[in-house]
Design an enzyme around this catalytic site. Structure first.
Site, PDB file in Angstrom:
ATOM      1  CD  GLU A 283      -2.661   1.397   2.982  1.00 15.91           C
ATOM      2  OE1 GLU A 283      -1.678   0.964   3.448  1.00 15.91           O
ATOM      3  OE2 GLU A 283      -3.887   2.252   3.024  1.00 15.91           O
TER       4      GLU A 283
ATOM      5  CG  ASN B 140      -4.954   3.984   0.738  1.00 16.20           C
ATOM      6  OD1 ASN B 140      -3.836   3.341  -0.291  1.00 16.20           O
ATOM      7  ND2 ASN B 140      -4.617   3.662   1.876  1.00 16.20           N
TER       8      ASN B 140
ATOM      9  CE  LYS C 217      -6.853   1.659   3.676  1.00 14.20           C
ATOM     10  NZ  LYS C 217      -6.085   1.376   4.891  1.00 14.20           N
TER      11      LYS C 217
ATOM     12  CD  GLU D  26      -5.428   4.764   5.348  1.00 11.21           C
ATOM     13  OE1 GLU D  26      -6.434   4.651   5.100  1.00 11.21           O
ATOM     14  OE2 GLU D  26      -4.338   3.670   6.638  1.00 11.21           O
TER      15      GLU D  26
ATOM     16  CB  CYS E  47      -3.690  -1.643   5.006  1.00 11.73           C
ATOM     17  SG  CYS E  47      -2.863  -1.644   6.451  1.00 11.73           S
TER      18      CYS E  47
ATOM     19  CG  ASN F  57       2.402   1.067   4.875  1.00 13.42           C
ATOM     20  OD1 ASN F  57       3.164   1.622   4.667  1.00 13.42           O
ATOM     21  ND2 ASN F  57       1.453   1.288   3.456  1.00 13.42           N
TER      22      ASN F  57
END
Ligand code: CDT
Length: 308
Positions: free
Chosen positions: A47, A107, A124, A143, A169, A194
């Protein structure tokens, strides 16, 4: 003829805030070349693989925030990655921060085939963390502040002689991620991550972070009869330790290859996509055994509501 894909889980060690994109791309290219030497067809990167994990910092200057995002893919600094992959005939999964022409921030991950063509894009779904600055945390996880929610959902693509899907993730912790792709017949799910060892709101999980990583990906693979390739950006990045634990998991739920350290490292496995059938046609034959009439709450209700 068996449908085999030899896959590299191309783990990265830390990326510093001031590492240039070109320097990072050199590391990705080194992974491509080593993967080729090891007979791979497909290389899975983490990621946000082009920069440090910037959501750990609270920022208000939009220009500074946008400096972590890619405005085009490939762009001038990532073109050499595409060129080298095409020259080697390798496909790849790459996670990066995407800034669209309309100014939206995602993302994102892409799947690129051996001819250098982007065959799939995923944005994401599960954005963890928080939106506002929380100074009590040793580091932030912003995020929800920096990324827009997905507009793609979980799709799958016919590629590499199989049916492939992508996640990123935090998605790997949610059983819905795997099942939505499982219901589209997915045979291999690629995901980069991550993951800080320490989650400030839940320090009691710290010692379990590698266990939880393996637990969710093995369960997702087994319960959906598919391969899972999970790839970390690992090591101590800007003072924040991140887990490694990159691995390739068979439809049996068994991990067949894994990294050992927390730096740049490959884990490679030859994956037989036909090995999915034994699970998809028996224990997890969805068409025969699922009981969706009893699963309504999963989509009707978001939070848990215990009885009064
Ligand atoms: N990048 C990412 O999604 N990391 C999360 C950290 C969760 S703690 C806020 C993960 O699920 O690994």
């Amino acid at each position: 003829m068996a449908r085999l894909i030899t896959v590299a889980a191309a783990q990265l060690g830390p990326i510093a805030r001031n590492d240039s994109r070109s320097r990072v791309v050199e590391r990705l290219i080194a992974h491509l070349r080593e993967s080729k030497r090891m007979g791979c067809d497909l290389v899975v990167f983490p990621e946000l693989a082009l920069t440090t994990f910037f959501p750990r910092w609270y920022m208000t200057d939009q220009a500074e925030i946008d400096s972590f995002f890619e405005r085009s893919m490939p762009g001038p600094e990532t073109q050499p990655l595409f060129d080298e992959a095409r020259r080697l005939g390798l496909g790849f999964y790459l996670g990066y921060a995407e800034l669209t022409p309309e100014g939206r921030h995602f993302n994102t991950s892409i799947l690129v085939d051996g001819d250098g063509l982007i065959v799939g894009k995923y944005r994401k779904v599960h954005l963890p963390g928080h939106r506002e600055h929380e100074p009590s945390r040793r580091f932030q996880h912003l995020e929800k502040r920096y990324f827009d929610p997905s507009d793609t959902g979980f799709r799958v693509w016919r590629a590499f002689n199989g049916i492939l899907g992508m996640a990123i993730c935090n998605d790997r912790r949610w059983s819905e991620t795997y099942r939505v792709m499982g219901l589209q017949g997915v045979e291999m799910i690629m995901l980069g991550y991550n993951t800080p060892v320490h989650n400030p709101p839940a320090p009691d999980h710290d010692d379990l972070s590698l266990f939880h990583n393996q637990l969710v990906m093995q369960a997702g693979a087994y319960q959906n009869g598919c391969w899972v390739v999970g790839v970390a950006k690992a090591g101590s990045e800007e003072g924040v330790p991140m887990i490694g634990g990159s691995q390739i998991i068979a439809p049996s739920g068994v991990t067949v290859a894994a990294t050992r350290g927390d730096g740049d490292e490959l884990a490679v496995a030859c994956c037989d996509l036909d090995a999915c059938a034994s699970y998809k046609n028996t224990t997890f034959n969805f068409a025969v055994h699922r009981m969706p009439q009893h699963y309504g709450l999963i989509v009707e209700r978001k939070g848990a509501e215990p009885p009064p």
